[in-house]
Design a protein around this motif. Structure first.
Motif, PDB file in Angstrom:
ATOM      1  N   VAL A 228      41.152  29.581 111.578  1.00  0.00           N
ATOM      2  CA  VAL A 228      41.152  31.182 111.129  1.00  0.00           C
ATOM      3  C   VAL A 228      41.646  31.434 112.579  1.00  0.00           C
ATOM      4  N   LEU A 229      42.681  32.830 112.556  1.00  0.00           N
ATOM      5  CA  LEU A 229      43.153  33.419 113.679  1.00  0.00           C
ATOM      6  C   LEU A 229      42.803  34.826 113.456  1.00  0.00           C
ATOM      7  N   GLY A 230      42.351  35.412 114.394  1.00  0.00           N
ATOM      8  CA  GLY A 230      42.321  37.066 114.207  1.00  0.00           C
ATOM      9  C   GLY A 230      43.344  37.851 114.193  1.00  0.00           C
ATOM     10  N   GLY A 231      43.401  38.869 113.230  1.00  0.00           N
ATOM     11  CA  GLY A 231      44.334  39.706 113.056  1.00  0.00           C
ATOM     12  C   GLY A 231      44.978  40.640 114.343  1.00  0.00           C
ATOM     13  N   ARG A 232      46.147  41.114 114.335  1.00  0.00           N
ATOM     14  CA  ARG A 232      46.605  41.936 115.332  1.00  0.00           C
ATOM     15  C   ARG A 232      46.394  43.504 115.162  1.00  0.00           C
ATOM     16  N   ALA A 233      45.939  44.157 116.063  1.00  0.00           N
ATOM     17  CA  ALA A 233      45.569  45.567 115.940  1.00  0.00           C
ATOM     18  C   ALA A 233      44.734  46.053 114.728  1.00  0.00           C
ATOM     19  N   GLU A 292      34.319  36.292 109.435  1.00  0.00           N
ATOM     20  CA  GLU A 292      33.863  37.878 109.430  1.00  0.00           C
ATOM     21  C   GLU A 292      32.326  37.803 109.435  1.00  0.00           C
ATOM     22  N   ALA A 293      31.611  36.729 108.774  1.00  0.00           N
ATOM     23  CA  ALA A 293      30.174  37.101 108.609  1.00  0.00           C
ATOM     24  C   ALA A 293      29.532  37.048 109.744  1.00  0.00           C
ATOM     25  N   ILE A 294      29.815  36.118 110.880  1.00  0.00           N
ATOM     26  CA  ILE A 294      29.418  36.145 112.148  1.00  0.00           C
ATOM     27  C   ILE A 294      30.012  36.849 113.142  1.00  0.00           C
ATOM     28  N   GLY A 295      31.037  37.682 112.880  1.00  0.00           N
ATOM     29  CA  GLY A 295      31.638  38.735 113.679  1.00  0.00           C
ATOM     30  C   GLY A 295      32.565  38.072 114.831  1.00  0.00           C
ATOM     31  N   ALA A 296      33.155  36.840 114.246  1.00  0.00           N
ATOM     32  CA  ALA A 296      34.142  36.107 115.095  1.00  0.00           C
ATOM     33  C   ALA A 296      35.190  36.881 115.512  1.00  0.00           C
ATOM     34  N   GLU A 297      36.048  36.521 116.817  1.00  0.00           N
ATOM     35  CA  GLU A 297      37.395  37.063 117.049  1.00  0.00           C
ATOM     36  C   GLU A 297      38.212  36.154 117.633  1.00  0.00           C
ATOM     37  N   GLY A 298      39.373  36.184 117.501  1.00  0.00           N
ATOM     38  CA  GLY A 298      40.358  35.339 118.228  1.00  0.00           C
ATOM     39  C   GLY A 298      40.333  34.028 117.404  1.00  0.00           C
ATOM     40  N   LEU A 350      46.151  38.284 121.802  1.00  0.00           N
ATOM     41  CA  LEU A 350      44.925  38.936 120.850  1.00  0.00           C
ATOM     42  C   LEU A 350      43.889  39.520 121.822  1.00  0.00           C
ATOM     43  N   ALA A 351      43.731  38.641 122.834  1.00  0.00           N
ATOM     44  CA  ALA A 351      42.733  38.998 123.921  1.00  0.00           C
ATOM     45  C   ALA A 351      43.020  40.168 124.761  1.00  0.00           C
ATOM     46  N   LEU A 352      44.236  40.436 125.274  1.00  0.00           N
ATOM     47  CA  LEU A 352      44.726  41.439 126.025  1.00  0.00           C
ATOM     48  C   LEU A 352      44.674  42.555 125.268  1.00  0.00           C
ATOM     49  N   GLU A 353      45.023  42.623 123.829  1.00  0.00           N
ATOM     50  CA  GLU A 353      44.892  44.100 123.239  1.00  0.00           C
ATOM     51  C   GLU A 353      43.468  44.490 122.775  1.00  0.00           C
ATOM     52  N   ARG A 354      42.521  43.664 123.153  1.00  0.00           N
ATOM     53  CA  ARG A 354      40.969  43.803 122.642  1.00  0.00           C
ATOM     54  C   ARG A 354      40.196  44.240 123.741  1.00  0.00           C
ATOM     55  N   PRO A 355      39.588  45.366 123.816  1.00  0.00           N
ATOM     56  CA  PRO A 355      38.821  45.872 125.039  1.00  0.00           C
ATOM     57  C   PRO A 355      37.553  45.174 125.117  1.00  0.00           C
TER      58      PRO A 355
END
Length: 359
Positions: A228-233, A292-298, A350-355
């Protein structure tokens, strides 16, 4: 962040660490070092020894690759010792390639949040939940996701009454069972137990790696994984084609540490997996739901079982999976049309666009 449009983005690759997966983390870093686009990124390797010392090794990927009969190590001798990232110079984004406790479990993520540094991968809570298989199962079940039966063995329970724990396992689960450290990866300390006689010894073996232990009911089925890969924006997460772990049971009882990293014959990985379209789509759906259940990112790799009748059960989620070019996460994205070098770039972007902070 970057202070000049002409300066390349500086990426700190943090690897090694205090967990039993130290060498696998170093091998992962070697893969990223070789693949990252040097025209676009300035690479800063930052190693952590098994004793927790931070060092600045040279950008020499070969030093940390897996080789026949040897596992790579970060030692004080590989570079200059530093007190932490603050001594490494300006950093724009961190790629924490740490596996297991003291890195993948939210600890370094908390450090980076405090420092206000963007980083690749899941945040503090998702990393902690993804590392602790007992809480992971609770979160999955709370979201209505299908998991196999299991029993959690807490330290005090085992120390006060091993017989009561054995009775509880016997009452709730069918053999064979798999006994695992609750907070470890790479199949360290995992034992397949076919009857009651081997249960206590397997729990003691798992406790070498973690005082909290998980006993899971064995599932008859195929071992299927999905990347799984996080979505942009703010877009929805993306799922790869599923892959399959095929173990040669004449050589290995299950997909253990040796099968994963040291043997070329104990198991193979197929990507894409040969699955009916409806089953493959169900795997992909569950992988995104688990993410999404654990709130993962990236990024995450989600491991499932597919039973003979086509039912899909979640096994676990890995928020910082093995990430060498031949790792299953990378292979599944390669089979989905996203090559390794582009995958590394996508994760950094993805990391750079995320605060950092609450989000």
């Amino acid at each position: 962040m970057t202070d000049s449009p002409s300066r390349k983005v500086r990426v700190a690759l943090v690897f090694g660490g205090r967990s039993g997966e130290h060498s696998i983390s170093a091998a992962t870093a070697a893969g990223v070092m070789k693949a990252i686009d040097r025209e676009k990124y300035d690479v800063l390797p930052v190693g952590i020894t098994r004793d927790g010392e931070w060092v600045l090794p040279s950008v020499d990927a070969a030093r940390f690759e897996l080789t026949a009969g040897a596992l790579p190590e970060v030692t004080p001798e590989v570079g200059r010792e530093i007190a932490g990232l603050a001594e490494a110079g300006p950093v724009d984004v961190v790629f924490p390639l740490l596996h297991g406790p003291y890195g993948e479990d939210g600890t370094i993520q908390g450090l980076l949040e405090l420092a206000g540094l963007p980083y690749v991968g899941a945040g503090v809570l998702a990393s902690a939940v993804g590392m602790d298989k007992a809480y992971m199962k609770l979160v999955f079940a709370g979201h209505g996701l299908p998991v196999a039966p299991y029993v959690v063995v807490k330290p005090r329970e085992w120390e006060e009454s091993p017989s009561a724990v054995v009775d509880r396992v016997q009452a709730r689960l069918r053999f064979p069972v798999f006994v695992k450290p609750a907070r470890a990866g790479s199949s360290l300390g995992v034992t397949r137990v076919d009857d009651l006689t081997g249960l206590s010894e397997a729990i003691e073996e798992a406790r070498v790696h973690d005082p909290k232990v998980l006993v899971e009911q064995g599932v008859e089925g195929r071992e299927i994984e999905c990347a799984v890969l996080g979505g942009r924006a703010g877009a929805a997460p993306r799922a790869s084609v599923p892959g399959e772990i095929v173990v040669d049971h004449d050589q290995a009882g299950f997909y253990d540490f040796e099968s994963k990293y040291l043997s070329a014959t104990h198991a193979r990985t197929d990507a894409p997996a040969d699955l009916p379209e409806a089953v493959a789509e169900r795997v992909r759906e569950l992988a995104v739901e688990a993410f999404e259940a654990i709130g993962a990112e990236g990024l995450s790799r989600v491991d499932c079982f597919v039973t003979p009748d086509g039912e899909v059960l979640l096994n676990e989620i890995n928020t910082m999976p093995g990430f060498t070019p031949i790792s299953m996460y990378s292979k599944m994205w390669e089979a989905s049309g996203l090559p390794y070098t582009e995958l590394v770039d996508e994760l950094i972007q993805l990391a750079l666009e995320r605060p950092t902070g609450l989000r």
